[in-house]
Enzyme design. Structure first.
Site, PDB file in Angstrom:
ATOM      1  N   THR A 185       0.855  -1.116   0.081  1.00  0.00           N
ATOM      2  CA  THR A 185       0.192  -0.029   0.100  1.00  0.00           C
ATOM      3  C   THR A 185       0.723   1.234  -0.269  1.00  0.00           C
ATOM      4  OG1 THR A 185      -0.177   0.124   2.353  1.00  0.00           O
ATOM      5  CG2 THR A 185      -1.708  -1.218   1.166  1.00  0.00           C
ATOM      6  N   GLU A 329      -5.707  -3.615   0.863  1.00  0.00           N
ATOM      7  CA  GLU A 329      -6.087  -4.638   1.907  1.00  0.00           C
ATOM      8  C   GLU A 329      -7.324  -5.815   1.834  1.00  0.00           C
ATOM      9  OE1 GLU A 329      -5.233  -1.695   2.375  1.00  0.00           O
ATOM     10  OE2 GLU A 329      -3.925  -1.468   4.098  1.00  0.00           O
ATOM     11  N   LYS A 434     -11.778  18.467  12.275  1.00  0.00           N
ATOM     12  CA  LYS A 434     -12.506  18.631  13.347  1.00  0.00           C
ATOM     13  C   LYS A 434     -12.661  20.044  13.817  1.00  0.00           C
ATOM     14  CE  LYS A 434     -11.233  14.211  14.808  1.00  0.00           C
ATOM     15  NZ  LYS A 434      -9.763  13.700  14.242  1.00  0.00           N
ATOM     16  N   TRP A 439     -17.727  17.596  13.269  1.00  0.00           N
ATOM     17  CA  TRP A 439     -16.820  16.889  12.403  1.00  0.00           C
ATOM     18  C   TRP A 439     -17.505  17.428  10.759  1.00  0.00           C
ATOM     19  CZ3 TRP A 439     -15.666  11.016  12.906  1.00  0.00           C
ATOM     20  CH2 TRP A 439     -14.805  10.769  13.901  1.00  0.00           C
TER      21      TRP A 439
END
Ligand code: ADP
Length: 540
Positions: A185, A329, A434, A439
């Site tokens: 990755t 993954e 944030k 959020w």
């Protein structure tokens, strides 16, 4: 004890036998820029056998790693089949990595052989002497091999090796749980991490990709993987195509809009997969120059959020984009966004702009603070966790227990799950903004901005703020010749998102920096901001 079915292993060898035998009449077409090279799957099967024999002749044994440094083409497909089927492990190297990363990855995987495309010699040569475990370099096609000399490696011509090897190979019996292929990755923090696919995971993933709830691939299809074969196995499309008996159309190194449009017109693929940036380029090209894309029945798109505007643009030219989500993954295809049965227009769009529903065989959940599992109500926001037979259980020689939770993979993606099972990603955990304890979804802001007719690209990152701890900074790329102001863009957003989320910091840039796999590189934007390299306009 019951007497049940045969314990027949699920292997890439079996995909190869079927694809090059029963479906031996299907073909792999490789684009050369002004024409094509064509090879039937039956020929690919024979050449895979020759390649396996040649690699054995070079001393490749057991589960040694054979790396590829290649574009999407017929020879790369041959390596995809030969290397795992001979019991060795295919390691697809990402040719867009920085040299130091490439060296780290090849050494970490202990690659023994590198199969390199002649056109990529200039990228490999400068680091070759630092690839400690590599003994042999096999060059595919033409290219000046002089720069590869002097690094202490044995050099070979791919075609000469194949010509000298027997047309048959005694494929070994393989345990389906053994390693077949690996892919690192891109590593957003720290070193890249190796994900190892087993024969079994590749087999099950390929079957899942072929199902109707995914890409519904069958023998009538012609599949064009634009997404690189070094990026999570081109989303599993090559193996899925062999399994379905569908032909493959390979773009080689011609990944720009103009040659892609010509390839699609000439070879009439029915399915083509790529990240949103590629499709956005192609759409602009078609709008300006025209091109016949009518052969495409399905365009899987993912890797980053697919803007609704992009899907609408393709709808207008009669091409259906379907969003999918996954990661290296997860092999990578995990969810696909087909609308539910009987959905009206609004519900269908809500489904299409979501990341989709998980495929059978996998399980997904959303986890909040303190690792509590959150309700699937379309509201509760938390980290996405996933498990199943094609989800990685660990990284290669790197336990990294923080990424796993009671047998589930923590994906690092943040979002909601609806009662009907649709995943809506609001951010990656590290990109969430944030602001004063609330959020803000960077992805949502970007999607709205990219729906503006004068905006080509938009990336939003959180930057430090005295009053709110963090606030969004919007970096936008404006269409050539258009004149838009930060005020006008703020106004444009005002009707679409809550007022407190409106960015007050704006930056007009030439292009959004991209990672090695073509995603917005927000790390670079944050750094440029911190170093004072961005010209930022502030409106409060
Ligand atoms: P990298 O972490 O290097 O980008 P991957 O290529 O494996 O590695 O990318 C996986 C990530 O890409 C996912 O975790 C997710 O954040 C993002 N992604 C993939 N598909 C989508 C999608 N359809 N919408 C939003 N994000 C996506």
């Amino acid at each position: 004890m019951w007497s049940t079915m045969q314990d027949f292993p699920l292997t890439i060898t079996s995909i190869m036998r079927y694809g090059t035998g029963v479906s031996g009449g299907a073909e792999v077409v490789t684009w050369t820029g002004d024409g094509t090279r064509r090879r039937s799957y039956a020929e690919v099967g024979e050449r895979a056998a020759r390649l396996a024999g040649a690699l054995r002749g070079l001393g490749v044994d057991g589960d040694q790693r054979v790396a590829t440094f290649m574009w999407n083409n017929a020879e790369h497909l041959e390596a995809y089949l030969a290397v795992p089927s001979m019991g060795a492990v295919l390691h697809t190297l990402n040719l867009r990595l920085f040299p130091d990363q490439l060296v780290y990855i090849a050494n970490h995987a202990e690659d023994r052989v590198v199969i390199v495309d002649g056109s990529l010699i200039p990228l490999l040569a400068p680091v070759l002497d630092r690839l400690e475990t590599v003994r042999h370099v096999v060059v595919v096609g033409a290219g000046d091999t002089a720069p590869l000399e002097g690094a202490g490696k044995e050099l070979h011509s791919y075609e000469e090796l194949l010509a000298a090897a027997p047309p048959e190979f005694d494929w070994p019996e393989i345990d389906e749980r053994s390693a077949a292929a690996m892919c690192y990755t891109s590593g957003t923090t720290g070193n890249p991490k190796g994900v190892v696919y087993s024969h079994r995971s590749a087999y099950l993933h390929s079957m899942a990709v072929c199902t109707g709830n995914a890409l519904a691939i069958d023998a009538a299809d012609r599949v064009l993987p634009v997404v690189p074969m070094f990026h999570a196995n081109a989303w599993g499309m090559p193996y899925a195509a062999l399994m379905a008996g569908a032909s493959l159309v390979m773009p080689d190194r011609f990944l720009q809009a103009e040659p892609l449009a010509r390839l699609i017109e000439a070879e009439r693929p029915t399915i083509a997969g790529a990240v949103p940036t590629i499709w956005a380029d192609l759409l602009r090209y078609v709008q300006e120059h025209g091109a016949d894309l009518s052969s495409l029945r399905l365009v899987p798109c993912g890797g980053s959020a697919v803007p609704a505007a992009l899907m609408r643009g393709f709808d207008e030219i009669g091409v259906r984009i379907v969003q999918a989500w996954g990661m290296t993954e997860t092999s990578p295809v995990a969810t696909v966004a087909h609308p539910p049965a009987g959905a009206g227009d609004d519900a269908a769009w809500a489904a299409r702009v979501s990341q989709g529903r998980v495929l059978a065989g996998l399980e997904m959940r959303i986890v909040g603070d303190g690792d509590t599992v959150l309700p699937e109500d379309g509201e509760a926001v938390g980290e996405v966790e996933i498990r199943g037979p094609w989800i990685t259980g660990a990284y290669h020689l790197d336990e990294d227990p923080a990424r796993f939770h009671d047998g589930w993979l923590r994906t690092g993606d943040v979002g909601t799950l609806s009662p009907g099972g649709y995943l809506v990603l609001t951010d990656r955990a590290k990109d969430v903004i944030k602001s004063g304890g609330e959020w803000i979804s960077s992805v949502e802001l970007e999607n709205h901005l990219m729906a503006h007719p004068d905006i080509l690209e938009a990336a939003v990152v959180g930057v430090p703020d005295d009053r709110w701890q963090e606030r969004p900074l919007a970096s936008v790329v404006v269409r050539e010749g258009a004149a838009v102001t930060a005020e006008a863009l703020r106004e444009f957003l005002a009707g679409r998102i809550p007022k407190w989320q409106l960015p007050e910091r704006w930056s007009f840039i030439e292009s959004v920096p991209k990672t090695s796999v073509g995603k917005f590189d927000k790390k670079v934007l944050r750094r440029r901001f911190a170093d004072g390299e961005l010209v930022v306009e502030r409106i409060d």
